[in-house]
Design a protein around this motif. Structure first.
Motif, short mmCIF file in Angstrom:
data_model
loop_
_atom_site.label_atom_id
_atom_site.label_comp_id
_atom_site.label_asym_id
_atom_site.label_seq_id
_atom_site.Cartn_x
_atom_site.Cartn_y
_atom_site.Cartn_z
N TRP A 24 100.88 -17.58 55.17
CA TRP A 24 100.94 -18.40 56.38
C TRP A 24 102.33 -18.34 57.00
N ASP A 26 104.49 -19.96 60.40
CA ASP A 26 104.56 -20.83 61.58
C ASP A 26 105.87 -20.50 62.28
N LEU A 67 91.11 -29.90 61.75
CA LEU A 67 92.33 -29.22 61.34
C LEU A 67 92.42 -27.85 62.01
N HIS A 70 95.29 -22.96 59.10
CA HIS A 70 96.46 -23.25 58.27
C HIS A 70 96.05 -22.97 56.83
N TRP A 71 97.02 -22.73 55.97
CA TRP A 71 96.64 -22.45 54.58
C TRP A 71 96.02 -23.69 53.92
N GLN A 72 96.47 -24.90 54.28
CA GLN A 72 95.85 -26.09 53.71
C GLN A 72 94.43 -26.29 54.24
N THR A 73 94.19 -25.88 55.47
CA THR A 73 92.84 -25.93 56.01
C THR A 73 91.91 -25.02 55.22
N GLY A 100 94.20 -33.73 60.77
CA GLY A 100 95.64 -33.67 60.93
C GLY A 100 96.16 -35.03 61.38
N LEU A 118 96.34 -35.04 56.82
CA LEU A 118 97.21 -33.96 56.39
C LEU A 118 98.39 -33.83 57.34
N LEU A 120 100.31 -31.12 57.17
CA LEU A 120 100.44 -29.66 57.38
C LEU A 120 101.91 -29.28 57.48
N ALA A 124 104.05 -28.12 51.61
CA ALA A 124 103.00 -29.12 51.33
C ALA A 124 103.60 -30.50 51.14
#
Length: 229
Positions: A24, A26, A67, A70-73, A100, A118, A120, A124
């Motif tokens: 990921w 950003d 969301l 994203h990697w958490q998504t 989010g 989250l 994000l 983390a």
């Protein structure tokens, strides 16, 4: 045709759990987070255990996911699908809602038994302030088990989602083993940025707020074989 998302995910990194599966970027924050198949599977297992053990959800229950790519998504979605929940995108009554923190107001249109917010954030990091009525996903999920055994059969929507993903993988020209760079803004549908690559066991370089000036150097440094930007 595949009809079990959890199995497709497991097969995507079975030959080498240590290789990067999801990276990921950003470009607004400078964040780069790389997850191997094993590391992402750990987050997915924790999420599924959170849903089953803490939220007491069962196959066929519904999850709303507000969301962005994203990697958490990815962890949230794959965790939901591993627990055989049905992910919906139309506001209404659901059994669990992930949102989010910047979409907490939008979440008011959803009725949910459990709500997780989250941040994000890079590394983390947890939320600095948890929206009223929500629990912090990152804080809650960390305490759950690292392993989860998915149910043998796929969820109610698995076959349809995977059929769409197969079709999109073909349309996008994704081939087995690709290292795929994806512009999150141009491909916000998780069928495109997550499931289609997984059906080809491709690894993903997912870029949020993509800076076009970084594209060539990133493709070279990440050994990208195909770009969706």
């Amino acid at each position: 045709m595949a009809d079990n998302i959890a199995r497709v995910f497991a097969d995507a990194f079975a030959t080498d759990p240590t290789r990067p599966l999801l990276t990921w970027y950003d470009d607004a924050t400078g964040e780069r987070t790389e997850l191997s198949g094993a590391t992402l599977a750990n987050w997915v297992a924790k999420t599924a255990n959170l849903l089953v053990d803490e939220a007491a959800l069962a196959p066929g229950d519904t999850a709303g996911v507000l969301l962005p790519p994203h990697w958490q998504t990815a962890a949230v979605l794959l965790g939901c699908w591993s627990a055989k929940l049905t992910v919906v995108d139309t506001p209404g009554a659901v059994d669990v809602l992930f949102a989010g923190a910047d979409r907490a107001a939008e979440a008011e249109a959803w009725s949910a038994g459990e709500r997780y917010a989250l941040a994000l954030a890079p590394f983390a990091a947890p939320l600095r302030q948890v929206p009223s009525g929500f629990a912090d996903y990152v804080v809650e999920v960390r305490g759950h088990g690292d392993h989860f055994t998915p149910y043998p059969k796929g969820g109610e929507a698995d076959a349809e989602l995977l059929a769409r993903a197969e079709a999109r993988a073909t349309a996008l020209g994704i081939t087995p083993g690709d290292r795929l760079l994806v512009d999150a803004a141009r491909h916000p549908d998780p069928v495109d940025w997550l499931l289609a690559p997984l059906t080809r066991a491709a690894s993903i370089v997912l870029c949020g707020n993509l800076d076009p000036s970084c594209l060539d150097s990133r493709a070279a440094s990440e050994k990208v074989t195909r770009t969706l930007a």
